[in-house]
Design an enzyme around this catalytic site. Structure first.
Site, short mmCIF file in Angstrom:
data_model
loop_
_atom_site.label_atom_id
_atom_site.label_comp_id
_atom_site.label_asym_id
_atom_site.label_seq_id
_atom_site.Cartn_x
_atom_site.Cartn_y
_atom_site.Cartn_z
N HIS A 264 -16.81 -30.38 50.18
CA HIS A 264 -15.94 -29.50 50.97
C HIS A 264 -14.59 -30.14 51.21
O HIS A 264 -14.36 -31.32 50.92
CB HIS A 264 -16.61 -29.16 52.31
CG HIS A 264 -16.88 -30.33 53.19
ND1 HIS A 264 -15.93 -30.91 53.99
CD2 HIS A 264 -18.03 -31.03 53.42
CE1 HIS A 264 -16.46 -31.91 54.67
NE2 HIS A 264 -17.73 -32.02 54.34
N CYS B 274 -21.90 -35.82 53.40
CA CYS B 274 -21.25 -34.84 52.54
C CYS B 274 -20.11 -35.48 51.76
O CYS B 274 -19.64 -36.57 52.08
CB CYS B 274 -20.73 -33.67 53.36
SG CYS B 274 -22.01 -32.55 53.93
#
Length: 319
Positions: A210, A226
């Site tokens: 992301h 992440c």
């Protein structure tokens, strides 16, 4: 279960993940000349496994080292290690800044996305049309910090989300509550959303690639597992990576490379588990060099040992 890490062993685990890569290449994809491609985009080498080059730029009065890094497709650790004597925040007008823009491609299948957590870098091998020059795109990333290591293994992308909402996991909400600053159950899209404007879900539950609202953290081990990208980088790849694209997450802190003239190079990073490189590792690296050269080579054991000890990410030519 993730295999025990060894510095030169490819660690693979079946995980399912999603990775995305974006759209600003579209006007330039037909160009075979790397000088016409965006920064970090290269035709695949016909010989050897190296792309790009190291070069220098001159700092302005206002720019920080992080500003320069972002403009040249480089992350925090990369720019810091390439310029150890330069101030991060006030490099000084006229200062020559080294841009570590040369890369040894990971020793993995050149398909889909390859993420090397030790290198803090993502490589994307987009599918090309017949007659089109095969290429690679590479981007600096942020990954999981201590106790929140980004999981290793082979997975695939599963879903793309534009303007995603963020649902803080229970661990974050609990820690925030303990600090007396309760976290919301959901953070809507916007400037305060840590996922940024684009997110690609991986088939590993809870993990995704992301954007970020804190771009200075790109090139650091700062997330909860992440994979973070600069806002412009995730946007560039977001629309072009199909759902189901393979994502291979590896931890390869040592890379050996050869250029088109068959000159050898070695590069070492600090391993994510901070494993020290001992004699076995040294012998393994020299063994790889000799195997490539078809027999005993002129590789300098002392030189290779120094590269492993420094582990500063610099690509060093083998003498």
């Amino acid at each position: 279960m993730i295999s025990q890490y060894h510095p030169l062993r490819r660690i693979k685990q079946v995980c399912v993940s999603s990775v995305a890569l974006g759209a600003w290449l579209l006007a330039s994809t037909a160009a075979a000349d790397s000088s016409e491609l965006p920064k970090g985009h290269f035709p695949l080498p016909e010989q050897g496994n190296m792309v790009g080059e190291v070069y220098t730029v001159t700092a302005s009065e206002e720019g920080t080292l992080m500003d320069i890094a972002r403009a040249h497709n480089v992350g925090y650790e990369e720019i810091r290690m390439a310029n150890p004597d330069t101030s991060l925040w006030v490099p000084g007008e006229g200062t020559e800044v080294t841009i570590p823009g040369q890369f040894i491609l990971p020793d993995e299948a050149r398909t889909g996305i390859v993420i090397n957590v030790a290198e803090l870098r993502l490589y994307y091998y987009p599918e090309v049309e017949e007659g089109e020059t095969p290429r690679v795109e590479t981007y600096p990333i942020g990954i999981g910090r201590d106790a929140y290591n980004t999981p290793l293994g082979i997975t695939e992308t599963t879903m793309r989300l534009e303007n995603p909402a963020w649902y803080p996991p229970e661990s974050i909400r609990r820690e925030a509550a303990e600090r007396g600053d309760p976290a919301p159950s959901v953070v809507p899209p916007g400037a305060d959303n840590p996922l940024g404007q684009y997110a690609i879900l991986l088939d590993i539950p809870g993990y995704l690639i992301h954007g970020t609202n804190q771009p200075d953290g790109i090139g650091m081990r700062a997330s909860r597992g992440c994979i973070r990208m600069h806002p412009e980088d995730i946007e560039a790849v977001f629309w072009r990576v199909p759902v189901g694209t393979q994502v291979n997450i590896i931890d390869s802190p040592i890379k050996v490379g050869w250029d088109a003239a068959e000159r050898g190079y070695v590069q070492a990073f600090t391993a994510t588990d901070e494993t020290a490189y001992g004699m076995d590792t040294l012998l393994d690296v020299v063994g790889l060099i000799e195997h490539h050269e078809g027999g005993p080579s002129s590789a300098d054991y002392e030189q290779v040992r120094e590269v492993l000890e420094r582990a500063n990410g610099q690509i060093v030519p083998l003498t």
